[in-house]
Design an enzyme around this catalytic site. Sequence first.
Site, PDB file in Angstrom:
ATOM      1  N   LEU A 163       0.802  -1.218   0.000  1.00 44.98           N
ATOM      2  CA  LEU A 163       0.000   0.000   0.000  1.00 44.98           C
ATOM      3  C   LEU A 163       0.834   1.267   0.000  1.00 44.98           C
ATOM      4  O   LEU A 163       0.292   2.363   0.090  1.00 44.98           O
ATOM      5  CB  LEU A 163      -0.933   0.011   1.224  1.00 44.98           C
ATOM      6  CG  LEU A 163      -2.012  -1.080   1.244  1.00 44.98           C
ATOM      7  CD1 LEU A 163      -2.778  -1.042   2.557  1.00 44.98           C
ATOM      8  CD2 LEU A 163      -2.965  -0.922   0.066  1.00 44.98           C
ATOM      9  N   ARG A 164       2.166   1.115  -0.087  1.00 46.30           N
ATOM     10  CA  ARG A 164       3.003   2.306  -0.060  1.00 46.30           C
ATOM     11  C   ARG A 164       2.728   3.198  -1.280  1.00 46.30           C
ATOM     12  O   ARG A 164       2.799   4.422  -1.199  1.00 46.30           O
ATOM     13  CB  ARG A 164       4.483   1.913  -0.004  1.00 46.30           C
ATOM     14  CG  ARG A 164       5.412   3.093   0.252  1.00 46.30           C
ATOM     15  CD  ARG A 164       6.805   2.638   0.620  1.00 46.30           C
ATOM     16  NE  ARG A 164       6.854   2.179   1.998  1.00 46.30           N
ATOM     17  CZ  ARG A 164       7.581   1.154   2.418  1.00 46.30           C
ATOM     18  NH1 ARG A 164       8.299   0.463   1.566  1.00 46.30           N
ATOM     19  NH2 ARG A 164       7.582   0.808   3.691  1.00 46.30           N
ATOM     20  N   GLY A 165       2.418   2.587  -2.413  1.00 48.82           N
ATOM     21  CA  GLY A 165       2.096   3.368  -3.601  1.00 48.82           C
ATOM     22  C   GLY A 165       0.846   4.201  -3.415  1.00 48.82           C
ATOM     23  O   GLY A 165       0.795   5.378  -3.800  1.00 48.82           O
TER      24      GLY A 165
END
Length: 343
Positions: free
Chosen positions: A280-282
């Site tokens: 979910l870093r993007g």
Amino acid sequence: MALTFPFSAIVSQDEMKLAILVCAVDPSVGGVLVFGDRGTGKSTAVRALAALLPKMRAVVGCRYGCDPTASNTQCPDCDALRAQGKTVLPSHLVSVPVVDLPLGATEDRVVGALDLERALSQGTKAFEPGLLARANRGFLYIDEVNLLEDHLVDLLIDVAASGENVVEREGLSVRHPARFVLIGSGNPEEGELRPQLLDRFGLSVEVRTPQTLAERVEVVKRRDAFERDPEGFSALWKKEDERTRRSIVAGRKRLKSVAIPDSVREAAAKLCMALGTDGLRGDLTLIRAARAFAALHGDAQVGDKHLRKVAAPALRHRLRRNPLDDSGSSTRVDRAVAELLAA
């Protein structure tokens, strides 16, 4: 002190300048990786950033430049002052540090080590801060980051994740804040970046040699004018740089109040799902970058137009290789944006 080439005078390279300004407004975006041809202004842009940034308030005499108002992220020295009953620490304005990390730097120089001079002359163990301490609350710049030695890469990953540098050696046990924006540059022809470090960069931009005659001529013209008369050339761009500095300051103040509708969060998630980004870093980076971009331009709410602007730098380095699609990562992001975020 030698003058640096003005940030506003850099010709083209709009995506690189945008990424740097977004991280200047919101450091939590996570830094910038600039990959591209040699001689395209990568180092110039980073050096110009130092002169562009507004000054910050730091505790007087603090070796780590601690924020006097942030007691939860201060160094042991500042904590000791507070323990003595000093609720308001003396502070002054200092330039935001932009620290170079040379490829050949030793681990001691990066993380800090025993102060040998004090140890030999006074017989006391004292900590000599390293480059990570100097970069606290500022920017750490690594040129040719893809050639950085593996043990330094591992060290940077740990510190970037925790925001704290821990030194346990030679009888020393020291912890100090090391929160910095990581900026790296390099030439992809000289090797790829390790995936673990690549993922730590919030934004990734690609720079290319100018392809039009007018741009090439203008780049050479401005560089030559700066080298012949640095003061005179800088004076010509002073107002533009000052306007950019005011935009950064205003963007920082506006950042917390910028609204993010659920529809925009959903659009960001759909875009990341369509591109198959891991984790979910993007998603987080895309939202943070869009919010910072909106704040920089004085917009009260994030919309699809902001997502479109930052999608490529926020996501292109997070894509897995697709054996059925030989398109470049930038092309794949642009295609997904066109399909999901219609103008």
